[in-house]
Design an enzyme around this catalytic site. Structure first.
Site, mmCIF file in Angstrom:
data_model
loop_
_atom_site.group_PDB
_atom_site.id
_atom_site.type_symbol
_atom_site.label_atom_id
_atom_site.label_comp_id
_atom_site.label_asym_id
_atom_site.label_seq_id
_atom_site.Cartn_x
_atom_site.Cartn_y
_atom_site.Cartn_z
ATOM 1 N N TRP A 64 -0.688 7.113 1.849
ATOM 2 C CA TRP A 64 -1.469 6.203 2.542
ATOM 3 C C TRP A 64 -2.454 6.922 3.832
ATOM 4 O O TRP A 64 -3.312 6.584 4.147
ATOM 5 C CB TRP A 64 -0.832 4.976 3.082
ATOM 6 C CG TRP A 64 -0.104 4.387 1.775
ATOM 7 C CD1 TRP A 64 1.105 3.704 1.656
ATOM 8 C CD2 TRP A 64 -1.037 3.679 0.706
ATOM 9 N NE1 TRP A 64 1.136 3.315 0.413
ATOM 10 C CE2 TRP A 64 -0.129 3.129 -0.039
ATOM 11 C CE3 TRP A 64 -2.523 3.628 0.473
ATOM 12 C CZ2 TRP A 64 -0.577 2.524 -1.174
ATOM 13 C CZ3 TRP A 64 -2.744 3.005 -0.599
ATOM 14 C CH2 TRP A 64 -1.942 2.666 -1.530
ATOM 15 N N ASP B 253 -0.958 2.581 11.124
ATOM 16 C CA ASP B 253 -1.102 1.495 9.916
ATOM 17 C C ASP B 253 0.438 0.968 9.701
ATOM 18 O O ASP B 253 1.331 1.726 9.513
ATOM 19 C CB ASP B 253 -1.323 2.400 8.688
ATOM 20 C CG ASP B 253 -1.096 1.576 7.494
ATOM 21 O OD1 ASP B 253 -1.022 0.461 7.403
ATOM 22 O OD2 ASP B 253 -1.546 2.131 6.357
ATOM 23 N N LYS C 285 2.355 -7.906 2.510
ATOM 24 C CA LYS C 285 3.851 -7.714 2.437
ATOM 25 C C LYS C 285 4.615 -8.687 3.351
ATOM 26 O O LYS C 285 5.279 -9.786 2.866
ATOM 27 C CB LYS C 285 4.066 -6.125 2.788
ATOM 28 C CG LYS C 285 3.852 -5.193 1.741
ATOM 29 C CD LYS C 285 2.729 -4.168 2.021
ATOM 30 C CE LYS C 285 2.449 -3.018 1.520
ATOM 31 N NZ LYS C 285 2.402 -2.775 -0.119
#
Ligand code: PMP
Length: 362
Positions: free
Chosen positions: A104, A175, A199
């Site tokens: 990511w 993030d 999530k």
């Protein structure tokens, strides 16, 4: 409701609190007696604007960032933020430092490099991103506008336990897609925090951005429109049609979190669930942990089966007893147990029990 209890360990879109899913089902056709659903409501209606305001306030309170911060909602997932953050804060002649700890961040670096040239100041690529690079040895650039990191690396299962200190007046950009609201941490050094919702917050497609006021003021003024933080802030995230369902859902998840005793309580449960899993992994030779011990994630617990040919059998037999979506990410293989806020203790207990029996049998 299925007859048998199913525990869904999907990494994302992940299990949502059952109570919230049922509440949404119940009020979907007719929101608050209006005679139509939230899906059919104007994003500029009084009803929806109240939802957006409530959602922002609750989120900031949970993060202990109640004053001096702004919340923005964008569509397009966390990936769109990889670009947007650089687009707003870099531009001509500016650079930033990136801590490369997984796929990511790699994608975030790629997107930032489309805007400006950023620097990778530390990386754990050499060992398949199985650890977080030690921060003491990192040579941060004096000219960096910000230091970028990914708090929890969903694929490999590593997580920062402490964050670097900003320097030369810069700030952190984080993030937090896979661990927002899952643990108590001091976030004051972050100028930008962002998280995809799928999530710990709600349904996929929504990304939430939290901006410190001084950092909002540093955003580029020579850009405008949907990708401009300043424009979105001025328009209260209603520059275009807001993802009304996702924000409404997230607002209910925040109510649910309050009912669980907030971040303080849920963080204890998350730590307890993760340590139960790591204990079982450590006590059985059949399970081989893949993340370095000191950086083990509380949200995504990863391991391999020592006899790799048994991996598929593990996944299949787990499924048969209602423990689903345990297959590791395609890049790393093995098993990944996603242990987000909505995963009840009973799910982890059942999984630990299954793992012990599987180890005995094999
Ligand atoms: N960051 C992290 C840490 C993630 O885990 C993910 C997705 N799993 C992303 C970013 C990308 O999110 P999205 O698919 O919403 O763009």
């Amino acid at each position: 409701m299925s007859k048998r209890e199913i525990y869904n360990f999907s990494p994302g879109p992940a299990a949502l609190p059952k109570e919230v899913v049922l509440k949404v089902k119940q009020e979907l056709a007719d929101y608050a007696g209006l005679g139509y659903s939230i899906l059919e409501m104007s994003h500029r209606s009084k009803t929806f604007v109240k939802i957006i305001e409530d959602c922002k306030r609750k989120l900031l309170n949970f993060l202990n960032l109640a004053s001096g911060y702004h919340v923005l909602f964008f569509q397009g997932g966390a990936t769109t933020e990889f670009f947007r953050v650089a687009y707003n804060l870099l531009g001509a002649g500016k650079t930033a430092d990136y801590l490369e700890t997984g796929v990511w961040v790699k994608k975030a670096i790629q997107e930032a490099n489309n805007v400006s040239q950023v620097k990778v100041v530390a990386s754990s690529k050499d060992e398949g991103f199985s650890y977080i690079p030690p921060l003491d040895g990192v040579e941060f650039s004096p000219e960096a506008e910000y230091i970028y990191l990914c708090s929890n690396n969903t694929v490999v299962g590593t997580q920062y336990k402490t964050f670097p200190k900003p320097h030369h007046g810069n700030y952190l950009v984080g993030d937090f897609t896979s661990d927002i609201l899952s643990r108590e941490c001091d976030l004051k050094d972050f100028g930008v925090i962002f998280a995809g919702a799928q999530k710990n917050l709600g349904p996929a497609g929504l990304v939430v951005v939290i901006l410190r006021d001084d950092v909002l003021k540093k955003c580029r003024t020579d850009i405008s429109g949907i990708n401009s933080y300043l424009t979105m802030q001025e328009q209260n995230s209603l520059y275009n049609t807001a993802p009304v369902f996702q924000i409404y859902f997230m607002n209910l998840v925040l109510d649910w979190l309050e009912e669980q005793g907030g971040v303080k309580n849920i963080s204890k449960t998350n730590a307890q669930k993760a340590s139960m899993l790591y204990d079982v992994i450590d006590e059985h030779d059949l399970f081989v942990p893949t993340a370095s011990r000191e950086h083990r994630s509380l949200m995504n617990v990863t391991f391999k089966i020592a006899r790799e040919d048994l991996t598929d059998l593990f996944v299949r037999e787990a499924e048969e007893v209602g423990l689903v979506n345990l297959k590791g990410h395609r890049l790393v293989g093995g098993i990944r147990v996603s242990n987000y806020n909505a995963m009840p203790l009973s799910g982890i207990e059942k999984l630990c029990d299954f793992m012990k029996k599987f180890s005995q049998k094999n």
